[in-house]
Design an enzyme around this catalytic site. Structure first.
Site, mmCIF file in Angstrom:
data_model
loop_
_atom_site.group_PDB
_atom_site.id
_atom_site.type_symbol
_atom_site.label_atom_id
_atom_site.label_comp_id
_atom_site.label_asym_id
_atom_site.label_seq_id
_atom_site.Cartn_x
_atom_site.Cartn_y
_atom_site.Cartn_z
ATOM 1 N N LYS A 16 0.301 -8.649 39.772
ATOM 2 C CA LYS A 16 0.992 -9.944 39.838
ATOM 3 C C LYS A 16 0.195 -11.039 39.132
ATOM 4 C CE LYS A 16 1.007 -10.026 44.348
ATOM 5 N NZ LYS A 16 0.258 -8.765 44.570
ATOM 6 N N ARG A 87 5.560 -13.997 51.309
ATOM 7 C CA ARG A 87 4.983 -12.739 51.787
ATOM 8 C C ARG A 87 5.596 -12.293 53.100
ATOM 9 N NH1 ARG A 87 -0.033 -12.774 48.557
ATOM 10 N NH2 ARG A 87 -1.193 -10.887 48.949
ATOM 11 N N ARG A 154 -14.172 -9.588 45.102
ATOM 12 C CA ARG A 154 -13.592 -10.299 46.238
ATOM 13 C C ARG A 154 -14.011 -9.637 47.540
ATOM 14 N NH1 ARG A 154 -7.254 -11.308 44.948
ATOM 15 N NH2 ARG A 154 -7.189 -10.681 47.144
HETATM 16 P P1 ADP Z 1 -3.472 -9.834 46.006
HETATM 17 O O1 ADP Z 1 -3.534 -10.431 44.622
HETATM 18 O O2 ADP Z 1 -4.443 -8.749 46.159
HETATM 19 O O3 ADP Z 1 -2.070 -9.492 46.404
HETATM 20 P P2 ADP Z 1 -3.805 -12.511 46.972
HETATM 21 O O4 ADP Z 1 -4.901 -13.077 46.167
HETATM 22 O O5 ADP Z 1 -2.400 -12.861 46.594
HETATM 23 O O6 ADP Z 1 -3.975 -10.938 47.015
HETATM 24 O O7 ADP Z 1 -3.998 -12.878 48.493
HETATM 25 C C1 ADP Z 1 -5.248 -12.717 49.124
HETATM 26 C C2 ADP Z 1 -5.117 -13.086 50.606
HETATM 27 O O8 ADP Z 1 -4.695 -14.457 50.723
HETATM 28 C C3 ADP Z 1 -4.059 -12.309 51.376
HETATM 29 O O9 ADP Z 1 -4.565 -11.068 51.862
HETATM 30 C C4 ADP Z 1 -3.738 -13.285 52.509
HETATM 31 O O10 ADP Z 1 -4.774 -13.292 53.488
HETATM 32 C C5 ADP Z 1 -3.790 -14.629 51.800
HETATM 33 N N1 ADP Z 1 -2.464 -15.024 51.267
HETATM 34 C C6 ADP Z 1 -2.113 -15.157 49.953
HETATM 35 N N2 ADP Z 1 -0.824 -15.527 49.839
HETATM 36 C C7 ADP Z 1 -0.354 -15.638 51.113
HETATM 37 C C8 ADP Z 1 0.921 -15.965 51.668
HETATM 38 N N3 ADP Z 1 1.976 -16.259 50.897
HETATM 39 N N4 ADP Z 1 1.042 -15.972 53.020
HETATM 40 C C9 ADP Z 1 -0.011 -15.682 53.821
HETATM 41 N N5 ADP Z 1 -1.216 -15.354 53.365
HETATM 42 C C10 ADP Z 1 -1.402 -15.327 52.026
HETATM 43 P P1 ADP Z 2 -2.420 -8.535 42.040
HETATM 44 O O1 ADP Z 2 -2.435 -9.998 41.697
HETATM 45 O O2 ADP Z 2 -1.016 -7.995 42.179
HETATM 46 O O3 ADP Z 2 -3.259 -8.195 43.224
HETATM 47 P P2 ADP Z 2 -4.074 -8.145 39.624
HETATM 48 O O4 ADP Z 2 -3.322 -8.705 38.477
HETATM 49 O O5 ADP Z 2 -5.206 -8.933 40.167
HETATM 50 O O6 ADP Z 2 -3.027 -7.723 40.806
HETATM 51 O O7 ADP Z 2 -4.575 -6.685 39.205
HETATM 52 C C1 ADP Z 2 -5.356 -5.885 40.085
HETATM 53 C C2 ADP Z 2 -6.439 -5.162 39.252
HETATM 54 O O8 ADP Z 2 -5.809 -4.201 38.396
HETATM 55 C C3 ADP Z 2 -7.243 -6.081 38.335
HETATM 56 O O9 ADP Z 2 -8.570 -5.606 38.297
HETATM 57 C C4 ADP Z 2 -6.558 -5.935 36.972
HETATM 58 O O10 ADP Z 2 -7.466 -6.118 35.907
HETATM 59 C C5 ADP Z 2 -6.047 -4.498 37.015
HETATM 60 N N1 ADP Z 2 -4.757 -4.322 36.340
HETATM 61 C C6 ADP Z 2 -3.728 -5.205 36.263
HETATM 62 N N2 ADP Z 2 -2.679 -4.685 35.594
HETATM 63 C C7 ADP Z 2 -3.047 -3.425 35.245
HETATM 64 C C8 ADP Z 2 -2.401 -2.363 34.517
HETATM 65 N N3 ADP Z 2 -1.145 -2.498 34.048
HETATM 66 N N4 ADP Z 2 -3.080 -1.210 34.361
HETATM 67 C C9 ADP Z 2 -4.343 -1.069 34.850
HETATM 68 N N5 ADP Z 2 -5.001 -2.026 35.522
HETATM 69 C C10 ADP Z 2 -4.369 -3.199 35.724
#
Ligand code: ADP
Ligand code: ADP
Ligand code: ZN
Length: 208
Positions: A16, A87, A154
């Site tokens: 994302k 979420r 992270r």
């Molecule tokens: P990821 O990219 O791995 O999906 P995020 O960076 O979006 O994770 O979110 C990290 C953490 O921040 C989540 O595990 C949650 O604790 C909090 N968080 C992010 N967005 C939301 C939301 N819309 N509602 C509640 N908690 C959130």
């Molecule tokens: P999210 O916001 O959904 O948690 P991220 O964009 O942070 O996901 O991506 C999670 C991890 O996977 C990061 O380390 C990123 O560099 C890697 N990544 C993202 N897209 C791809 C892809 N299409 N193939 C392989 N690795 C990816």
């Protein structure tokens, strides 16, 4: 034409953040990410404690805290890509009252690939750029291509917390995806390709 209003759904690690950054650039709209906003404010005391307690456990931060971030970020956005929100179903309902969405896309990726992506993710603490030790390494190991800062992992990208976040996703966020599917708003995009392939599919969705 007004600028597009896009939300990108999908489990932790689906890409994302990576794709939202590219979409925001492509369409010249704001990238609104609740995760980055919460990380920047994780030690701020709220009526519900600090965001850090929830985030480190892999749980959702309470709705009032997150809703306030979204209201403020969207208030003066002319078009946006919203990443990490809604979420749960209550957040989806809250969002429906404040915006009219053009595109709702969800990225699907197999679970073992999600775990590989999350445990190998590295971020820049200064500019929020995202890397992967194997799939998207920086030019020089351990330092940010954009600003040179030392990359970090992270707190919640450890295997145990990753499993909990995937469970929380299934329980709270999968119903949001179902909701948009049932209302005919959802486009499902295969997130298990290269970043370029996924981006092409998303662009087609936005422009459809
Ligand atoms: P990821 O990219 O791995 O999906 P995020 O960076 O979006 O994770 O979110 C990290 C953490 O921040 C989540 O595990 C949650 O604790 C909090 N968080 C992010 N967005 C939301 C939301 N819309 N509602 C509640 N908690 C959130
Ligand atoms: P999210 O916001 O959904 O948690 P991220 O964009 O942070 O996901 O991506 C999670 C991890 O996977 C990061 O380390 C990123 O560099 C890697 N990544 C993202 N897209 C791809 C892809 N299409 N193939 C392989 N690795 C990816
Ligand atoms: Zn940086």
């Amino acid at each position: 034409m007004n600028q597009p209003q896009i939300i990108l759904l999908g489990p932790p690690g689906a890409g994302k953040g990576t794709q939202s950054t590219r979409l925001a650039e492509e369409y010249d709209v704001d990238h609104v990410t609740t995760g980055d906003a919460l990380r920047a404010n994780r030690d701020v005391e709220t009526d519900h404690g600090t965001p850090r307690e929830y985030m480190e456990a892999g749980e959702l931060v309470p709705d009032p805290v997150v809703n306030e971030i979204v209201v403020e970020a969207l208030a003066d956005a002319d078009g946006f890509v919203l990443d990490g929100y809604p979420r749960n179903l209550d957040q989806a309902e809250f969002l429906a009252d404040i915006v009219d969405l053009d595109t709702v896309a969800s990225l699907s990726v197999p679970e073992d690939e999600l775990v590989r992506r999350l445990t190998g993710r590295r971020i820049c603490p200064d500019c929020d750029a995202t890397y992967h030790v194997e799939f998207a390494p920086p030019a020089e190991a351990g330092s940010c291509d954009d600003c040179g800062a030392e990359l970090t992992q992270r707190d919640d990208d450890t295997e145990d917390t990753v499993r909990e976040r995937l469970r929380v996703y299934e329980e709270n966020t999968a119903p949001v995806v179902d909701h948009y599917r049932e209302t005919g708003k959802l486009t499902e995009v295969d997130g298990d390709g290269t970043p370029d392939e996924v981006f092409t599919a998303l662009r087609e969705t936005v422009e459809a």
